[in-house]
Write a protein that holds these residues in place. Sequence first.
Motif, PDB file in Angstrom:
ATOM      1  N   THR A  39       0.825  -1.212   0.000  1.00 54.88           N
ATOM      2  CA  THR A  39       0.000   0.000   0.000  1.00 54.88           C
ATOM      3  C   THR A  39       0.856   1.258   0.000  1.00 54.88           C
ATOM      4  OG1 THR A  39      -1.708  -1.197   1.230  1.00 54.88           O
ATOM      5  CG2 THR A  39      -1.869   1.200   1.193  1.00 54.88           C
ATOM      6  N   TYR A  40       1.963   1.230   0.743  1.00 53.40           N
ATOM      7  CA  TYR A  40       2.869   2.381   0.804  1.00 53.40           C
ATOM      8  C   TYR A  40       3.444   2.695  -0.572  1.00 53.40           C
ATOM      9  CZ  TYR A  40       6.943   5.209   1.950  1.00 53.40           C
ATOM     10  OH  TYR A  40       7.882   6.214   1.995  1.00 53.40           O
ATOM     11  N   VAL A  95       2.213   1.910  -3.474  1.00 51.09           N
ATOM     12  CA  VAL A  95       1.147   2.358  -4.364  1.00 51.09           C
ATOM     13  C   VAL A  95       0.765   3.809  -4.070  1.00 51.09           C
ATOM     14  CG1 VAL A  95      -1.267   2.019  -5.021  1.00 51.09           C
ATOM     15  CG2 VAL A  95       0.235   0.038  -4.760  1.00 51.09           C
ATOM     16  N   ASP A  96       0.613   4.146  -2.794  1.00 45.45           N
ATOM     17  CA  ASP A  96       0.151   5.481  -2.409  1.00 45.45           C
ATOM     18  C   ASP A  96       1.219   6.552  -2.604  1.00 45.45           C
ATOM     19  OD1 ASP A  96      -2.243   4.350  -1.735  1.00 45.45           O
ATOM     20  OD2 ASP A  96      -1.828   4.257   0.422  1.00 45.45           O
ATOM     21  N   ASN A  97       2.482   6.233  -2.307  1.00 45.53           N
ATOM     22  CA  ASN A  97       3.524   7.249  -2.322  1.00 45.53           C
ATOM     23  C   ASN A  97       4.237   7.382  -3.663  1.00 45.53           C
ATOM     24  OD1 ASN A  97       4.084   8.302   0.692  1.00 45.53           O
ATOM     25  ND2 ASN A  97       3.440   6.164   0.764  1.00 45.53           N
ATOM     26  N   PHE A  98       4.223   6.338  -4.463  1.00 48.50           N
ATOM     27  CA  PHE A  98       4.891   6.411  -5.754  1.00 48.50           C
ATOM     28  C   PHE A  98       3.899   6.373  -6.918  1.00 48.50           C
ATOM     29  CE2 PHE A  98       8.032   4.791  -2.785  1.00 48.50           C
ATOM     30  CZ  PHE A  98       9.165   5.526  -3.123  1.00 48.50           C
ATOM     31  N   ASN A  99       2.638   6.337  -6.552  1.00 47.62           N
ATOM     32  CA  ASN A  99       1.577   6.301  -7.569  1.00 47.62           C
ATOM     33  C   ASN A  99       1.750   5.118  -8.520  1.00 47.62           C
ATOM     34  OD1 ASN A  99      -0.787   7.262  -8.726  1.00 47.62           O
ATOM     35  ND2 ASN A  99       0.300   8.530 -10.229  1.00 47.62           N
ATOM     36  N   TRP A 100       2.144   3.976  -7.922  1.00 50.78           N
ATOM     37  CA  TRP A 100       2.344   2.760  -8.703  1.00 50.78           C
ATOM     38  C   TRP A 100       1.073   1.923  -8.759  1.00 50.78           C
ATOM     39  CZ3 TRP A 100       7.661   0.680  -6.532  1.00 50.78           C
ATOM     40  CH2 TRP A 100       8.685   1.507  -7.001  1.00 50.78           C
ATOM     41  N   ASN A 101       1.092   1.007  -9.719  1.00 51.74           N
ATOM     42  CA  ASN A 101       0.067  -0.030  -9.779  1.00 51.74           C
ATOM     43  C   ASN A 101       0.416  -1.103  -8.760  1.00 51.74           C
ATOM     44  OD1 ASN A 101      -0.754  -2.850 -10.943  1.00 51.74           O
ATOM     45  ND2 ASN A 101      -2.130  -1.373 -11.944  1.00 51.74           N
ATOM     46  N   TYR A 102      -0.597  -1.809  -8.243  1.00 50.06           N
ATOM     47  CA  TYR A 102      -0.332  -2.878  -7.267  1.00 50.06           C
ATOM     48  C   TYR A 102       0.581  -3.954  -7.853  1.00 50.06           C
ATOM     49  CZ  TYR A 102      -3.727  -1.205  -3.829  1.00 50.06           C
ATOM     50  OH  TYR A 102      -4.385  -0.471  -2.880  1.00 50.06           O
TER      51      TYR A 102
END
Length: 306
Positions: free
Chosen positions: A51-52, A54-61
Amino acid sequence: MKKFNKWLLGSGLITLMLFLSGCVKTGSDGQPTGEGFVYNYLVRPMSTMITYLVDNFNWNYGWAIVVITIIVRLIILPIGLNQSRKSMIQTEKMQAIKPQIDVIQAKLKQATTREEQAEAQMEMQRVYKENNVSMMGGIGCLPLLIQMPIFSALFFAARYTEGISDASFFGINLGQPSIVFVVLAGVAYLIQGYISTIGIPEEQKKTMKSMLIVSPLMIVFMSFQSPAGVALYWVVGGVFSCIQTFITNILLKPRIKAQVAEEMKKNPPKQVITPIKDVTPEKEAVQLDKKPTNSGRNAGKQQNRK
């Protein structure tokens, strides 16, 4: 020894499946209750890490899982390379003492009493000990043991992390099993198995064939039973295994063989048991016995003719 290797890997994977079957407690709604060591110390940190990213780097899961897998594999890469190096050194040394081992194995086959079997086994232990060779062949399961908790954490994180069950990676739902990732994982480990056979004698390849089939089948079975997020872990891990096997089998092995050969020239194997020489005195004796007989018969015939 080959049978032991197969048993070790097979039992490890079976233990992993049994471990995964009931290590996270769930409530009536099918969600984790938050109790238990596995969930609190493995699953929850893994979910938080995914989750970190995804949320902080705007990545896909999916990319988050790929990055975590790469990090894990990089951590255990030195361990795997070191283990492979030790195994190769032991294998080369075992080839040097093979003539003595063949003698002892022949004794074991011919043994008719427990005392004779025990004596032959003691001789085998002496051969290994005197030549500083491990009877285990240098094998180790530490990389597999390190991956087991990571796999467990990913397995349940992919199943229970909020948002990952609805996420997709290249159009594939990470919360559901994916036949595409299953096939890719199987192919990756098949290629890894093929690379591991490069430069190996044909006789040894024959003994490895069953293992080269069993290992990818187990990976396919486990990936088929898992969410696509977990299968993605096996796909990336399989590609990494191909790279690691290429390094060990193509780059390191020739150097190790030359190193061990040079060492054996300086310090030849200790002869604990006298190897059987390829001599057939019985056949030679028979031939010697026949020669005078034949010459005698020919001489007799010549005398008769006279």
